[in-house]
Design a protein around this motif. Structure first.
Motif: not given
Length: 159
Positions: A7-12, A125-129, A134-143
């Motif tokens: 699976c390739r991501m469409a966005y950087e 774009d639904p693909v971007l959404e 998916a990225a949000a699940r991996e990125i821990i907020p800076s707190n």
């Protein structure tokens, strides 16, 4: 032999991180960090610079730097309005308009002060959404969020 599906991501990934930090975390310092890296990798593409400036403008105003907020949001508006309404999977026309409105309000801030407010980048774009989710699940907020650049621990005084 089973086939592997790649699976390739469409966005950087850095662009996805920027959108997560912008929309979910409202962490405009981290927006700057990740998008500057992508901007440099993309040969200083003016579009990425303008997206970066939108985040920096909000960062400045949130930190009581009205002039810095005005300059950055105005520059972002000037560049973003020159691109198609939907670019990079986002509603760029909406962001450009909101950055321009914000800049105009900041220009008149001395006469008509107002409370800071965030902007939200509308994903078109639904693909971007899907990729942002998916990225949000991996990125821990800076707190807590960083408020300025920090030296690496090994270079701090006293180490």
């Amino acid at each position: 032999m089973p086939r592997r599906i790649v699976c390739r991501m469409a966005y950087e990934p850095l662009y996805l991180a920027y959108l997560v930090y912008f929309n979910r975390d409202r962490d405009y310092f981290e927006c700057h960090e990740v998008l500057e890296e992508l901007w440099l990798a993309r040969n200083r593409d003016p579009l990425y610079k303008a997206l970066l400036q939108a985040a920096v403008g909000l960062y400045h105003f949130r930190n009581n730097n009205v002039r810095g907020g005005f300059i950055m949001l105005n520059r972002a508006h000037e560049v973003l309005q020159g691109y198609p309404a939907e670019t990079l999977g986002i509603n760029l026309a909406k962001l450009a308009g909101e950055a321009g409105d914000y800049a105009r309000r900041l220009e008149a801030y001395a006469e008509q002060p107002f409370e800071y407010y965030d902007l939200t980048i509308e994903l078109a774009d639904p693909v971007l959404e899907e990729e942002v989710a998916a990225a949000a699940r991996e990125i821990i907020p800076s707190n807590p969020q960083r408020r300025s650049p920090q030296r690496p621990a090994s270079r701090r005084h006293g180490n």
